[in-house]
Motif scaffolding. Structure first.
Motif, short mmCIF file in Angstrom:
data_model
loop_
_atom_site.label_atom_id
_atom_site.label_comp_id
_atom_site.label_asym_id
_atom_site.label_seq_id
_atom_site.Cartn_x
_atom_site.Cartn_y
_atom_site.Cartn_z
N HIS A 293 1.71 -6.82 3.08
CA HIS A 293 2.26 -8.18 3.19
C HIS A 293 1.21 -9.14 3.77
O HIS A 293 1.05 -10.27 3.29
CB HIS A 293 3.53 -8.16 4.03
N THR A 294 0.51 -8.69 4.82
CA THR A 294 -0.50 -9.55 5.46
C THR A 294 -1.61 -9.89 4.46
O THR A 294 -2.01 -11.05 4.31
CB THR A 294 -1.13 -8.83 6.68
N ARG A 323 -7.67 -9.74 -5.79
CA ARG A 323 -6.75 -9.63 -4.64
C ARG A 323 -5.32 -9.47 -5.11
O ARG A 323 -4.56 -8.67 -4.57
CB ARG A 323 -6.89 -10.87 -3.74
N SER A 324 -4.92 -10.21 -6.15
CA SER A 324 -3.51 -10.12 -6.56
C SER A 324 -3.23 -8.78 -7.24
O SER A 324 -2.13 -8.24 -7.12
CB SER A 324 -3.11 -11.31 -7.43
N VAL A 325 -4.22 -8.18 -7.90
CA VAL A 325 -4.03 -6.85 -8.49
C VAL A 325 -3.80 -5.83 -7.37
O VAL A 325 -2.91 -4.99 -7.44
CB VAL A 325 -5.27 -6.44 -9.33
N ARG A 326 -4.61 -5.93 -6.32
CA ARG A 326 -4.47 -4.99 -5.21
C ARG A 326 -3.07 -5.09 -4.60
O ARG A 326 -2.40 -4.09 -4.36
CB ARG A 326 -5.54 -5.29 -4.15
N THR A 327 -2.60 -6.31 -4.38
CA THR A 327 -1.28 -6.50 -3.78
C THR A 327 -0.19 -5.94 -4.69
O THR A 327 0.74 -5.29 -4.24
CB THR A 327 -0.99 -8.00 -3.58
N TYR A 328 -0.29 -6.24 -5.98
CA TYR A 328 0.74 -5.80 -6.93
C TYR A 328 0.85 -4.28 -6.89
O TYR A 328 1.94 -3.71 -6.84
CB TYR A 328 0.38 -6.28 -8.34
N LYS A 329 -0.30 -3.60 -6.91
CA LYS A 329 -0.28 -2.13 -6.94
C LYS A 329 0.30 -1.56 -5.65
O LYS A 329 1.12 -0.66 -5.68
CB LYS A 329 -1.71 -1.61 -7.14
N GLN A 330 -0.15 -2.11 -4.51
CA GLN A 330 0.35 -1.61 -3.22
C GLN A 330 1.85 -1.79 -3.13
O GLN A 330 2.58 -0.90 -2.71
CB GLN A 330 -0.29 -2.42 -2.09
N ARG A 331 2.31 -2.96 -3.54
CA ARG A 331 3.73 -3.30 -3.43
C ARG A 331 4.56 -2.39 -4.34
O ARG A 331 5.59 -1.87 -3.95
CB ARG A 331 3.89 -4.75 -3.86
N ALA A 332 4.05 -2.15 -5.56
CA ALA A 332 4.78 -1.29 -6.51
C ALA A 332 4.89 0.12 -5.94
O ALA A 332 5.95 0.75 -6.00
CB ALA A 332 4.05 -1.27 -7.85
N TRP A 333 3.81 0.60 -5.36
CA TRP A 333 3.81 1.96 -4.83
C TRP A 333 4.76 2.06 -3.64
O TRP A 333 5.57 2.99 -3.55
CB TRP A 333 2.37 2.35 -4.43
N LEU A 334 4.67 1.11 -2.71
CA LEU A 334 5.51 1.15 -1.51
C LEU A 334 6.99 1.02 -1.86
O LEU A 334 7.83 1.70 -1.28
CB LEU A 334 5.10 0.01 -0.55
N THR A 335 7.31 0.16 -2.82
CA THR A 335 8.72 -0.03 -3.19
C THR A 335 9.26 1.26 -3.81
O THR A 335 10.37 1.69 -3.49
CB THR A 335 8.87 -1.18 -4.21
#
Ligand SMILES: Cc1cc2nc3c(=O)[nH]c(=O)nc-3n(C[C@H](O)[C@H](O)[C@H](O)COP(=O)(O)OP(=O)(O)OC[C@H]3O[C@@H](n4cnc5c(N)ncnc54)[C@H](O)[C@@H]3O)c2cc1C
Length: 402
Positions: A293-294, A323-335
């Protein structure tokens, strides 16, 4: 006007909310998250929102009012974008090539007649556009495009193949990069055209993606005729127009709506959605989620700052894409992880995003290509060896087999 020029009146946050309240719903705890069209073919919610927003110019605030914008400054645009995330703006994926990429290119390179014809139907959601750049052997090496356009009086005749054309089956118009001069070196013999997707000789064949979507297609053109008035930019200047479109795509031009957080809330929807099987009480999961999130928040402020400063994205848009690719992937994995075994079912949003995530590193130019651009054009590092820059395209491998 005083010594310091006219002071432009900028809408306050509350004035923006007052204007948006009647035309768009606020987020609630039940608002479902959907991004980049993943798992959804719903066009109507987006079309309804754009039709309502175009009257006040809210979907494209910086566009001139006569084209469906509101002549907003970059600062006002950033404020509207920030407040818009409090609202349940539909996922505008299908409309974003027009709104975020073709529209800005027409403003930069189009004629007045082209802007008059195409911009307002883009802003109002009446006409969807697709982007026909990639071909077999012309993806990362986009300047290798071989789809040919031959002049015939006041018309051009287009023949060849495109691939991975997102939203081609929904599009009324396509922006197509074509080779008009095979004798010139690869970057110099290209020209950009707009073509109606129902043109005689044009065939769209949808392809299935690993997330189950059929959002992109092969497109074949067999002697499709385009009037010269459909040429966008000068003959031989197609690469320049393509770079404008890609810079906007990488700076976030193909993303719209879907995400956000409830009014007055500090928690984004993807985090508050991530409930199930006790993961959200797990301190390690929470720490990783807050790290994601940060990073997301800092990335979003960085791109807002860059947009406000530059007005137009340029090569720095590549940093935004990484940066947005990294966030998308992290978020998808965590969810997906938070949902536990349930997250493996194909109808959960986390799972659909997880199956969509790898494509984020490919579409709009791969991660490797973005790093090359940042290295060479932002940081000024030495360029890759490129031996074919000055060679006539017809003598290149693709030119020889074409
Ligand atoms: C979901 C999705 C939607 C898309 N939508 C569209 C669309 O609407 N319109 C459109 O025109 N295209 C679209 N594309 C195509 C996309 O732009 C290309 O797939 C992308 O540019 C990569 O090209 P390629 O597939 O030919 O791979 P290649 O260029 O063959 O690359 C293969 C691998 O080699 C690496 N590589 C290649 N060159 C270099 C280099 N110089 N340095 C380092 N590594 C390198 C790449 O990073 C990659 O890992 C879409 C793709 C996807 C996945």
């Amino acid at each position: 006007m005083g010594a310091f020029g006219r002071v432009r009146y900028v809408l306050t946050d509350d004035e923006i909310r007052t204007a948006l309240d009647p035309i768009i719903e606020c987020r609630t705890a039940d608002t479902k998250l959907t991004t980049m069209g993943a798992g959804s073919d719903a066009l109507e919610p987006g079309r309804r929102w754009l039709a309502a927003a175009v009257e006040g110019g809210w979907a494209k605030p910086t566009w001139p009012a006569r084209y469906g914008g509101r002549d907003a400054s970059a600062q006002e645009d950033a404020a509207i974008g920030r407040i818009m995330r409090e609202y349940a703006v539909p996922d505008l994926y299908a409309y974003m090539i027009g709104l975020g990429m073709v529209g800005p290119a027409l403003l930069a390179h189009g004629t007045d007649a082209q802007r008059d014809r195409w911009l307002r139907p883009i802003a109002s959601g009446e006409e969807i556009w697709c982007q026909m750049f990639s071909e077999p052997e012309a993806g990362s090496d986009l300047a290798n495009v071989g789809l040919g356009a031959d002049a015939d009086g006041e018309e051009w005749i287009l023949s060849g193949q495109k691939v991975w054309t997102s939203r081609a089956m929904w599009a009324a118009w396509g922006i197509v990069l074509a080779r008009t001069d095979p004798e010139a070196p690869k970057h110099k013999g290209l020209t950009m055209f707009a073509i109606p997707m129902d043109a005689p000789g044009l065939e769209v064949r949808p392809l299935v993606q690993m997330n189950g979507d059929e959002h992109f297609s092969e497109v074949f053109m067999d002697e499709c005729r385009v009037p010269d008035s459909g040429r966008v930019g000068e003959v031989g200047e197609g690469w320049r127009v393509a770079m404008t479109i890609l810079a906007h795509e990488r700076a976030g031009g193909s993303r719209g709506g879907g995400e956000g957080k409830a009014k007055e809330s500090l928690v984004p929807r993807w985090l508050s959605d991530a409930v199930g099987d006790g993961h959200t009480a797990d301190p390690v999961w929470l720490e990783r989620a807050m790290e994601a999130h940060t990073f997301d928040q800092v990335a979003s402020w960085t791109s807002q700052r860059a947009a406000a400063a530059a007005g137009s994205p340029g090569p720095a848009g590549s940093g935004n894409k990484l940066r947005s690719v990294r966030t998308y992937k992290q978020r998808a994995w965590l969810t997906t992880e938070a949902q536990g075994p349930h997250g493996m079912l194909t109808d959960t949003h986390g799972h659909i995003e997880l199956m969509t995530a790898p494509s984020m590193s490919i579409r709009g130019g791969t991660d490797e290509i973005q790093r090359n651009i940042v290295g060479e054009r932002v940081l000024g590092l030495a360029g890759e060896p490129r031996l074919d820059r000055e060679v006539p395209w017809k003598n290149s491998r693709k030119g020889l087999i074409q």
